[in-house]
Design a protein around this motif. Structure first.
Motif, PDB file in Angstrom:
ATOM      1  N   ARG A 155       2.590  -0.851   1.871  1.00 20.24           N
ATOM      2  CA  ARG A 155       1.953  -1.965   1.704  1.00 20.24           C
ATOM      3  C   ARG A 155       0.596  -2.111   2.029  1.00 20.24           C
ATOM      4  O   ARG A 155      -0.404  -2.958   1.697  1.00 20.24           O
ATOM      5  CB  ARG A 155       2.637  -3.206   2.079  1.00 20.24           C
ATOM      6  CG  ARG A 155       3.930  -3.512   1.314  1.00 20.24           C
ATOM      7  CD  ARG A 155       4.610  -4.965   1.720  1.00 20.24           C
ATOM      8  NE  ARG A 155       4.679  -5.193   3.159  1.00 20.24           N
ATOM      9  CZ  ARG A 155       5.975  -4.708   3.672  1.00 20.24           C
ATOM     10  NH1 ARG A 155       6.787  -4.178   3.071  1.00 20.24           N
ATOM     11  NH2 ARG A 155       6.002  -4.766   5.275  1.00 20.24           N
ATOM     12  N   ASP A 156       0.180  -1.251   3.117  1.00 22.45           N
ATOM     13  CA  ASP A 156      -1.200  -1.147   3.662  1.00 22.45           C
ATOM     14  C   ASP A 156      -2.037  -0.394   2.925  1.00 22.45           C
ATOM     15  O   ASP A 156      -3.394  -0.386   3.155  1.00 22.45           O
ATOM     16  CB  ASP A 156      -0.986  -0.782   5.212  1.00 22.45           C
ATOM     17  CG  ASP A 156      -0.323  -1.695   6.015  1.00 22.45           C
ATOM     18  OD1 ASP A 156      -0.301  -2.864   5.872  1.00 22.45           O
ATOM     19  OD2 ASP A 156       0.358  -1.098   6.715  1.00 22.45           O
ATOM     20  N   LEU A 157      -1.646   0.439   1.994  1.00 25.84           N
ATOM     21  CA  LEU A 157      -2.383   1.349   1.070  1.00 25.84           C
ATOM     22  C   LEU A 157      -3.559   0.441   0.075  1.00 25.84           C
ATOM     23  O   LEU A 157      -3.064  -0.609  -0.421  1.00 25.84           O
ATOM     24  CB  LEU A 157      -1.713   2.379   0.510  1.00 25.84           C
ATOM     25  CG  LEU A 157      -0.824   3.179   1.192  1.00 25.84           C
ATOM     26  CD1 LEU A 157      -0.002   4.377   0.246  1.00 25.84           C
ATOM     27  CD2 LEU A 157      -1.746   3.972   2.158  1.00 25.84           C
ATOM     28  N   THR A 158      -4.740   1.011  -0.194  1.00 26.89           N
ATOM     29  CA  THR A 158      -5.290   0.479  -1.211  1.00 26.89           C
ATOM     30  C   THR A 158      -5.564   1.570  -2.082  1.00 26.89           C
ATOM     31  O   THR A 158      -6.133   2.642  -1.996  1.00 26.89           O
ATOM     32  CB  THR A 158      -6.672   0.107  -0.724  1.00 26.89           C
ATOM     33  OG1 THR A 158      -6.608  -1.139   0.155  1.00 26.89           O
ATOM     34  CG2 THR A 158      -7.673  -0.601  -1.794  1.00 26.89           C
ATOM     35  N   GLU A 172       1.329  -1.429 -12.753  1.00 35.01           N
ATOM     36  CA  GLU A 172       2.708  -2.338 -12.428  1.00 35.01           C
ATOM     37  C   GLU A 172       3.618  -1.569 -11.335  1.00 35.01           C
ATOM     38  O   GLU A 172       4.208  -2.249 -10.594  1.00 35.01           O
ATOM     39  CB  GLU A 172       3.461  -2.326 -13.816  1.00 35.01           C
ATOM     40  CG  GLU A 172       2.735  -3.277 -14.724  1.00 35.01           C
ATOM     41  CD  GLU A 172       3.505  -3.049 -16.159  1.00 35.01           C
ATOM     42  OE1 GLU A 172       4.400  -2.609 -16.329  1.00 35.01           O
ATOM     43  OE2 GLU A 172       3.171  -3.869 -17.046  1.00 35.01           O
ATOM     44  N   GLN A 173       3.524  -0.193 -11.614  1.00 35.33           N
ATOM     45  CA  GLN A 173       4.330   0.428 -10.648  1.00 35.33           C
ATOM     46  C   GLN A 173       3.835   0.455  -8.948  1.00 35.33           C
ATOM     47  O   GLN A 173       4.461   0.362  -7.881  1.00 35.33           O
ATOM     48  CB  GLN A 173       4.454   1.965 -10.710  1.00 35.33           C
ATOM     49  CG  GLN A 173       5.305   2.203 -12.111  1.00 35.33           C
ATOM     50  CD  GLN A 173       5.235   3.702 -12.488  1.00 35.33           C
ATOM     51  OE1 GLN A 173       5.569   4.599 -11.790  1.00 35.33           O
ATOM     52  NE2 GLN A 173       4.546   3.783 -13.466  1.00 35.33           N
ATOM     53  N   VAL A 174       2.427   0.392  -8.709  1.00 31.93           N
ATOM     54  CA  VAL A 174       1.549   0.096  -7.624  1.00 31.93           C
ATOM     55  C   VAL A 174       2.213  -1.197  -7.140  1.00 31.93           C
ATOM     56  O   VAL A 174       2.237  -1.498  -5.829  1.00 31.93           O
ATOM     57  CB  VAL A 174       0.258   0.385  -7.737  1.00 31.93           C
ATOM     58  CG1 VAL A 174      -0.240  -0.172  -6.071  1.00 31.93           C
ATOM     59  CG2 VAL A 174      -0.096   1.837  -8.021  1.00 31.93           C
ATOM     60  N   ARG A 175       2.108  -2.217  -7.994  1.00 32.79           N
ATOM     61  CA  ARG A 175       2.322  -3.719  -7.786  1.00 32.79           C
ATOM     62  C   ARG A 175       3.874  -3.813  -7.146  1.00 32.79           C
ATOM     63  O   ARG A 175       4.038  -4.595  -5.953  1.00 32.79           O
ATOM     64  CB  ARG A 175       2.258  -4.740  -8.940  1.00 32.79           C
ATOM     65  CG  ARG A 175       0.633  -4.533  -9.357  1.00 32.79           C
ATOM     66  CD  ARG A 175       0.023  -5.646  -8.801  1.00 32.79           C
ATOM     67  NE  ARG A 175      -1.432  -5.913  -9.196  1.00 32.79           N
ATOM     68  CZ  ARG A 175      -2.507  -5.913  -8.956  1.00 32.79           C
ATOM     69  NH1 ARG A 175      -2.596  -5.908  -7.573  1.00 32.79           N
ATOM     70  NH2 ARG A 175      -3.698  -6.191  -9.533  1.00 32.79           N
ATOM     71  N   MET A 197     -12.679   9.821   0.958  1.00 30.30           N
ATOM     72  CA  MET A 197     -13.255   9.645   2.196  1.00 30.30           C
ATOM     73  C   MET A 197     -12.668   8.507   2.779  1.00 30.30           C
ATOM     74  O   MET A 197     -13.252   7.420   3.481  1.00 30.30           O
ATOM     75  CB  MET A 197     -14.931   8.953   2.064  1.00 30.30           C
ATOM     76  CG  MET A 197     -15.698  10.384   1.594  1.00 30.30           C
ATOM     77  SD  MET A 197     -17.445   9.784   1.330  1.00 30.30           S
ATOM     78  CE  MET A 197     -18.121   9.324   2.821  1.00 30.30           C
ATOM     79  N   GLN A 198     -11.306   8.541   2.837  1.00 27.57           N
ATOM     80  CA  GLN A 198     -10.616   7.265   3.046  1.00 27.57           C
ATOM     81  C   GLN A 198     -11.063   6.853   4.476  1.00 27.57           C
ATOM     82  O   GLN A 198     -10.811   5.482   4.814  1.00 27.57           O
ATOM     83  CB  GLN A 198      -8.891   7.511   3.148  1.00 27.57           C
ATOM     84  CG  GLN A 198      -8.166   6.706   3.374  1.00 27.57           C
ATOM     85  CD  GLN A 198      -7.650   6.719   5.234  1.00 27.57           C
ATOM     86  OE1 GLN A 198      -8.058   7.711   5.619  1.00 27.57           O
ATOM     87  NE2 GLN A 198      -7.266   5.431   5.501  1.00 27.57           N
ATOM     88  N   GLN A 199     -11.308   7.736   5.496  1.00 28.60           N
ATOM     89  CA  GLN A 199     -11.333   7.157   7.004  1.00 28.60           C
ATOM     90  C   GLN A 199     -12.593   6.600   7.079  1.00 28.60           C
ATOM     91  O   GLN A 199     -12.864   5.890   8.085  1.00 28.60           O
ATOM     92  CB  GLN A 199     -11.491   8.594   7.808  1.00 28.60           C
ATOM     93  CG  GLN A 199     -12.572   9.385   7.615  1.00 28.60           C
ATOM     94  CD  GLN A 199     -12.341  10.538   6.392  1.00 28.60           C
ATOM     95  OE1 GLN A 199     -11.528  10.321   5.661  1.00 28.60           O
ATOM     96  NE2 GLN A 199     -13.138  11.795   6.488  1.00 28.60           N
ATOM     97  N   VAL A 200     -13.507   6.623   6.173  1.00 29.66           N
ATOM     98  CA  VAL A 200     -14.536   5.762   6.121  1.00 29.66           C
ATOM     99  C   VAL A 200     -14.630   4.435   5.350  1.00 29.66           C
ATOM    100  O   VAL A 200     -15.128   3.426   5.655  1.00 29.66           O
ATOM    101  CB  VAL A 200     -15.901   6.761   5.821  1.00 29.66           C
ATOM    102  CG1 VAL A 200     -17.151   5.858   5.740  1.00 29.66           C
ATOM    103  CG2 VAL A 200     -16.102   7.808   6.616  1.00 29.66           C
ATOM    104  N   LYS A 203     -10.200   3.044   1.521  1.00 34.34           N
ATOM    105  CA  LYS A 203      -9.515   2.981   0.281  1.00 34.34           C
ATOM    106  C   LYS A 203      -9.019   4.368   0.337  1.00 34.34           C
ATOM    107  O   LYS A 203      -9.497   5.373   0.459  1.00 34.34           O
ATOM    108  CB  LYS A 203     -10.283   2.733  -1.123  1.00 34.34           C
ATOM    109  CG  LYS A 203     -10.993   1.267  -0.802  1.00 34.34           C
ATOM    110  CD  LYS A 203     -11.908   1.055  -1.841  1.00 34.34           C
ATOM    111  CE  LYS A 203     -12.437  -0.385  -1.757  1.00 34.34           C
ATOM    112  NZ  LYS A 203     -13.007  -0.800  -3.133  1.00 34.34           N
ATOM    113  N   ASP A 204      -7.415   4.250   0.068  1.00 35.88           N
ATOM    114  CA  ASP A 204      -6.622   5.598   0.205  1.00 35.88           C
ATOM    115  C   ASP A 204      -6.332   6.470  -0.788  1.00 35.88           C
ATOM    116  O   ASP A 204      -6.192   7.579  -0.546  1.00 35.88           O
ATOM    117  CB  ASP A 204      -5.297   5.021   0.836  1.00 35.88           C
ATOM    118  CG  ASP A 204      -5.447   3.892   1.897  1.00 35.88           C
ATOM    119  OD1 ASP A 204      -5.536   4.537   3.048  1.00 35.88           O
ATOM    120  OD2 ASP A 204      -5.396   2.957   1.678  1.00 35.88           O
ATOM    121  N   VAL A 205      -6.329   6.037  -2.112  1.00 36.29           N
ATOM    122  CA  VAL A 205      -5.833   6.813  -3.132  1.00 36.29           C
ATOM    123  C   VAL A 205      -6.584   6.501  -4.423  1.00 36.29           C
ATOM    124  O   VAL A 205      -6.973   5.205  -4.713  1.00 36.29           O
ATOM    125  CB  VAL A 205      -4.517   7.083  -3.209  1.00 36.29           C
ATOM    126  CG1 VAL A 205      -3.776   5.605  -3.225  1.00 36.29           C
ATOM    127  CG2 VAL A 205      -3.875   7.876  -4.546  1.00 36.29           C
TER     128      VAL A 205
END
Length: 326
Positions: A155-158, A172-175, A197-200, A203-205
């Protein structure tokens, strides 16, 4: 390939961005693209290389283009593949929206994927989730694996997704998983780099289908950033499937980073046209035009963010700035 060609590419993307920037918000994406193409073609002609355009945007958009197979550079060694998008985000430029940039990448000759199929499915993550993704698996499976690798709850992923009807099932699947979604209306090269550049960026994927040119350009950047990426050609009809087979591509085959760009010495440059999450856009003061660029090289693992000031009188002399624009 011993020289750092990335800094020479920087001048190429700066020229294209500076040429297109005066048309920000003026509603004419073809004119902006035309100016960027002309500036990029002129600038890339002076680079010490024997380059061949292997993938670009013009055919898909029926827009001004650097065409497939076009020879670029001054003809000296090294011999390289070149991928270009004079404006990643032509609609952004025309409508004055954030996130447009000029992009070019190169690597050893014969190392980049080339195709006339316009779209591909993509899955991009940063270095923390490298090696855990599988584009053949369900969205939930991937998000749980990515979250575990990053030390988060799903749930914490963007998740960055291009806002297109064909991507509705993925949205819909991400939701259903409960992760956050960052919908983008274009500019998925920047979207892929943002995920890498997720660590910066936080946003993860990046998930979903977008342009094939953007996919190859993104792969060059992601490889330089030590992220991970998988892709698969996306066919809108049987004609595109047949085209892919004629090019030697097997439908359904997963393309990893090395299939998208196998080069060991990749150079990548992007210059902002309109300001976005990744780069600041072109802006003007009384005497200078300002640009911000990202320059990457895989062999050294170097990422440079370059702020530059260009004297307006010199830009006008080069035709990169109309007299009425400032």
């Amino acid at each position: 390939m011993d020289r750092n060609l990335a800094l020479e590419l920087l001048r190429v993307t700066e020229a294209a961005a500076l040429a297109a920037a005066p048309l920000q918000g003026r509603g004419d994406k073809v004119a902006a693209d035309q100016r960027a193409v002309e500036a990029m073609r002129s600038a890339v002609g002076s680079v010490d290389m024997k380059g061949t355009i292997v993938i670009g945007e013009g055919e898909k958009d029926e827009a001004p283009m650097l065409f497939f197979g076009e020879q670029v550079g001054n003809g000296l060694e090294p011999e390289v593949d070149v991928a270009v998008d004079p404006i990643d985000g032509t609609e952004f430029t025309a409508n004055g929206l954030p996130g447009a940039m000029s992009v070019v990448a190169l690597s050893e000759r014969g190392s980049m994927l080339t195709t006339h199929v316009h779209y591909m499915e993509k899955l991009v993550v940063g270095r923390r989730a490298r090696g855990v993704i599988d584009i053949d698996m369900p969205v939930e499976w991937n998000l749980r694996r990515i979250a575990k690798a990053e030390g988060h709850h799903p749930r914490d992923l963007t998740v960055i997704i291009l806002d297109r009807e064909r991507n509705r099932p993925i949205i819909e699947q991400v939701r259903d998983v409960g992760a956050r979604i960052s919908l983008i209306s274009g500019g998925d090269v920047a979207g892929a780099i943002t995920a890498a550049m997720q660590q910066v960026t936080g946003k993860d994927v990046l998930m979903g289908s977008g342009g094939s040119t953007e996919g190859v350009l993104a792969a060059c950047a992601v490889k330089c950033l030590h992220g991970d990426m998988q892709a698969r050609l996306y066919f809108r009809d049987d004609e595109e499937r047949t085209r892919a087979q004629a090019e030697g591509h097997k439908p359904g085959v997963v393309l990893g980073l090395d299939e998208l760009c196998s080069g060991a010495n990749i150079f990548f440059s992007a210059t902002g046209i309109t300001s976005g999450d990744l780069l600041k856009g072109v802006r003007y003061d009384e005497f200078y035009a300002y640009t911000q660029s990202m320059v990457l090289r895989s062999a050294s693992g170097t990422m440079r963010i370059v702020d530059a000031y260009h004297e307006l009188s010199k830009l006008r002399a080069k035709g990169l700035l109309p007299e009425q624009a400032q």
